[in-house]
Write a protein that holds these residues in place. Structure first.
Motif, PDB file in Angstrom:
ATOM      1  N   GLY A 109       0.819  -1.203   0.000  1.00 55.57           N
ATOM      2  CA  GLY A 109       0.000   0.000   0.000  1.00 55.57           C
ATOM      3  C   GLY A 109       0.852   1.251   0.000  1.00 55.57           C
ATOM      4  N   PRO A 110       0.225   2.421  -0.048  1.00 52.73           N
ATOM      5  CA  PRO A 110       0.972   3.685  -0.080  1.00 52.73           C
ATOM      6  C   PRO A 110       1.401   4.128   1.310  1.00 52.73           C
ATOM      7  CG  PRO A 110      -1.372   4.130  -0.153  1.00 52.73           C
ATOM      8  CD  PRO A 110      -1.232   2.621  -0.142  1.00 52.73           C
ATOM      9  N   TRP A 111       2.030   3.196   2.034  1.00 51.46           N
ATOM     10  CA  TRP A 111       2.307   3.459   3.440  1.00 51.46           C
ATOM     11  C   TRP A 111       3.661   4.136   3.647  1.00 51.46           C
ATOM     12  CZ3 TRP A 111      -2.345   3.080   4.248  1.00 51.46           C
ATOM     13  CH2 TRP A 111      -3.121   1.972   3.917  1.00 51.46           C
ATOM     14  N   VAL A 112       3.877   4.582   4.865  1.00 44.80           N
ATOM     15  CA  VAL A 112       5.112   5.271   5.219  1.00 44.80           C
ATOM     16  C   VAL A 112       6.334   4.368   5.060  1.00 44.80           C
ATOM     17  CG1 VAL A 112       5.047   4.690   7.683  1.00 44.80           C
ATOM     18  CG2 VAL A 112       6.100   6.858   6.952  1.00 44.80           C
ATOM     19  N   ASP A 113       6.110   3.063   4.942  1.00 40.86           N
ATOM     20  CA  ASP A 113       7.204   2.120   4.672  1.00 40.86           C
ATOM     21  C   ASP A 113       8.052   2.599   3.492  1.00 40.86           C
ATOM     22  OD1 ASP A 113       5.104   1.007   6.089  1.00 40.86           O
ATOM     23  OD2 ASP A 113       5.107  -0.885   5.029  1.00 40.86           O
ATOM     24  N   GLY A 118      13.201   4.081   1.707  1.00 43.76           N
ATOM     25  CA  GLY A 118      13.790   4.848   0.617  1.00 43.76           C
ATOM     26  C   GLY A 118      13.296   4.495  -0.767  1.00 43.76           C
ATOM     27  N   ALA A 119      12.215   3.715  -0.856  1.00 38.49           N
ATOM     28  CA  ALA A 119      11.727   3.311  -2.176  1.00 38.49           C
ATOM     29  C   ALA A 119      10.982   4.447  -2.871  1.00 38.49           C
ATOM     30  CB  ALA A 119      10.815   2.092  -2.043  1.00 38.49           C
ATOM     31  N   GLY A 120      10.202   5.192  -2.107  1.00 32.77           N
ATOM     32  CA  GLY A 120       9.441   6.298  -2.676  1.00 32.77           C
ATOM     33  C   GLY A 120       8.106   5.855  -3.235  1.00 32.77           C
ATOM     34  N   LEU A 121       7.205   6.801  -3.367  1.00 35.17           N
ATOM     35  CA  LEU A 121       5.855   6.504  -3.818  1.00 35.17           C
ATOM     36  C   LEU A 121       5.825   5.943  -5.240  1.00 35.17           C
ATOM     37  CD1 LEU A 121       2.887   6.651  -2.989  1.00 35.17           C
ATOM     38  CD2 LEU A 121       2.812   8.983  -3.903  1.00 35.17           C
ATOM     39  N   THR A 272      -0.147   6.877   5.732  1.00 37.72           N
ATOM     40  CA  THR A 272       0.192   6.978   4.312  1.00 37.72           C
ATOM     41  C   THR A 272       1.443   7.829   4.128  1.00 37.72           C
ATOM     42  OG1 THR A 272      -1.261   8.882   4.028  1.00 37.72           O
ATOM     43  CG2 THR A 272      -2.202   6.723   3.601  1.00 37.72           C
ATOM     44  N   VAL A 273       2.166   7.555   3.057  1.00 34.26           N
ATOM     45  CA  VAL A 273       3.425   8.250   2.815  1.00 34.26           C
ATOM     46  C   VAL A 273       3.199   9.694   2.361  1.00 34.26           C
ATOM     47  CG1 VAL A 273       3.631   7.542   0.403  1.00 34.26           C
ATOM     48  CG2 VAL A 273       5.699   7.983   1.734  1.00 34.26           C
ATOM     49  N   ASP A 274       2.007   9.972   1.786  1.00 35.56           N
ATOM     50  CA  ASP A 274       1.756  11.294   1.222  1.00 35.56           C
ATOM     51  C   ASP A 274       0.554  12.002   1.832  1.00 35.56           C
ATOM     52  OD1 ASP A 274      -0.118   9.580   0.245  1.00 35.56           O
ATOM     53  OD2 ASP A 274       0.186  10.046  -1.872  1.00 35.56           O
ATOM     54  N   GLY A 275       0.057  11.480   2.959  1.00 30.30           N
ATOM     55  CA  GLY A 275      -1.052  12.128   3.633  1.00 30.30           C
ATOM     56  C   GLY A 275      -2.400  11.957   2.973  1.00 30.30           C
TER      57      GLY A 275
END
Length: 347
Positions: A109-113, A118-121, A272-275
């Motif tokens: 998923g689009p998670w903070v992981d 360092g993979a990025g969205l 989520t990584v992007d809110g």
């Protein structure tokens, strides 16, 4: 029909993380004792929904603890991992276990992981096919390189594949690979690459039958012949929930009592990584949905539901979550009853 257990290493409210992991290990050990076909291990980061951060690492432990049962990842999250590193681990487990390891991969998923590792969205949104193709090359070729310009994320000189999965004596040349599919796009990806699907517990027989039909259509469009489609399709896996009791209401009650608290605590912890906005399922309604879709009830009812799913979807492999009560002793009993009282009804 091949029935296995799906292990999330779920941390229920009031439980410690070691308790959740101990229950995960015991579930796998009891599954082998009970005669189940396989154990499937989930992978999550930074959330109590599941406290196993590396499915391949836990798979290594369980392959060493067992002698017969297959152990698979459900799934290793490919955008957060380097496909060559994951391929090396898969090859190692394939060779040292005598071919008992299955590598299930998914987009996650689009998670903070994605930020932490360092993979990025972009790796999540667009990079999954490139990662999957590199992984498959690693598991089937003797030497692999990714020259600049071939892909957007990976570029390196040609190197030797060590250990090489094909070195296994008397077994398959490479570990089995499955793809978790939740959309027509991922179904097409799996079909074009000749890989079976892992279908989630959130959807019922009708949805799964549609995804199998879509996979078969895409496989034909990719030029695969009917025999190959049938052979690969026999590897599809349906995930679900199992809870057994002498009376059906008691089985559902055990899950409705325990699972909503875990679901709310675990799913609310995802960031989520992007809110982006997240729409969460109502945990009670979701638990009740799962009870209605899957083998939750008496052993006879459970066997009938599994047989019905197999007939409607063509899927004959199952990964069933047995830890929904959150209790170790109850989980062990649930797995033992699955082996002793349900499997004989499916023969």
């Amino acid at each position: 029909m091949r029935v296995g257990t799906f292990v999330l290493a779920a941390q229920f409210p009031g439980q410690g993380q070691q308790e959740a992991l101990h229950r995960a290990v015991r579930t796998a050990e009891v599954a082998e004792e009970a005669g189940l076909d396989s154990v499937w291990l989930a992978e999550h980061h930074f959330v109590p929904y599941g406290v196993c951060p590396s499915a391949v690492t836990l798979a290594a432990l369980l392959l060493g603890r067992t002698r017969r049962i297959r152990v698979g990842t459900a799934v290793s999250v490919l955008p957060s991992a380097h496909p060559v590193a994951l391929g090396e681990q898969a090859a190692l487990l394939h060779l040292t276990s005598g071919g008992r390891f299955t590598l299930g991969v998914g987009r996650g998923g689009p998670w903070v992981d994605l930020e932490v590792f360092g993979a990025g969205l972009r790796a999540y949104e667009q990079g999954f096919p490139e990662s999957l193709d590199l992984l498959l090359r690693w598991l089937t070729e003797q030497r692999v390189g990714a020259a600049g310009g071939e892909g957007e994320r990976f570029a390196f000189r040609e190197v030797a594949v060590v250990p090489a999965p094909g070195e296994l004596i008397g077994g398959p040349e490479s570990p089995e690979v499955l793809v978790a599919c939740t959309s027509p796009k991922s179904v097409r990806l799996a079909a074009e690459r000749g890989l079976p699907m892992l279908l989630g517990m959130h959807c019922g027989d009708e949805d799964k039958a549609e995804m199998v039909a879509c996979w078969e259509r895409c496989a034909r469009e990719a030029g695969r012949d009917p025999d190959e489609i049938a052979r690969i399709g026999a590897g599809h896996v349906s995930a679900g929930v199992v809870q057994l009791a002498d009376r059906a209401p008691e089985a559902a009650e055990a899950l409705v009592k325990a699972m909503p608290g875990w679901l709310k605590q675990g799913l609310d912890a995802h960031v989520t990584v992007d809110g982006r906005h997240r729409v969460m399922r109502d945990p009670v309604a979701y638990t009740e949905l799962l009870c209605g879709l899957h083998p939750v009830g008496t052993p006879r009812l459970a066997a009938d539901r599994l047989a019905a799913t197999a007939e409607r979807t063509g899927i004959s492999r199952f990964a069933l979550l047995a830890e929904g009560s959150g209790d170790l002793a109850a989980t062990e009993e649930n797995v033992r009853r699955l082996g002793a009282e349900v499997l004989p009804l499916l023969v």
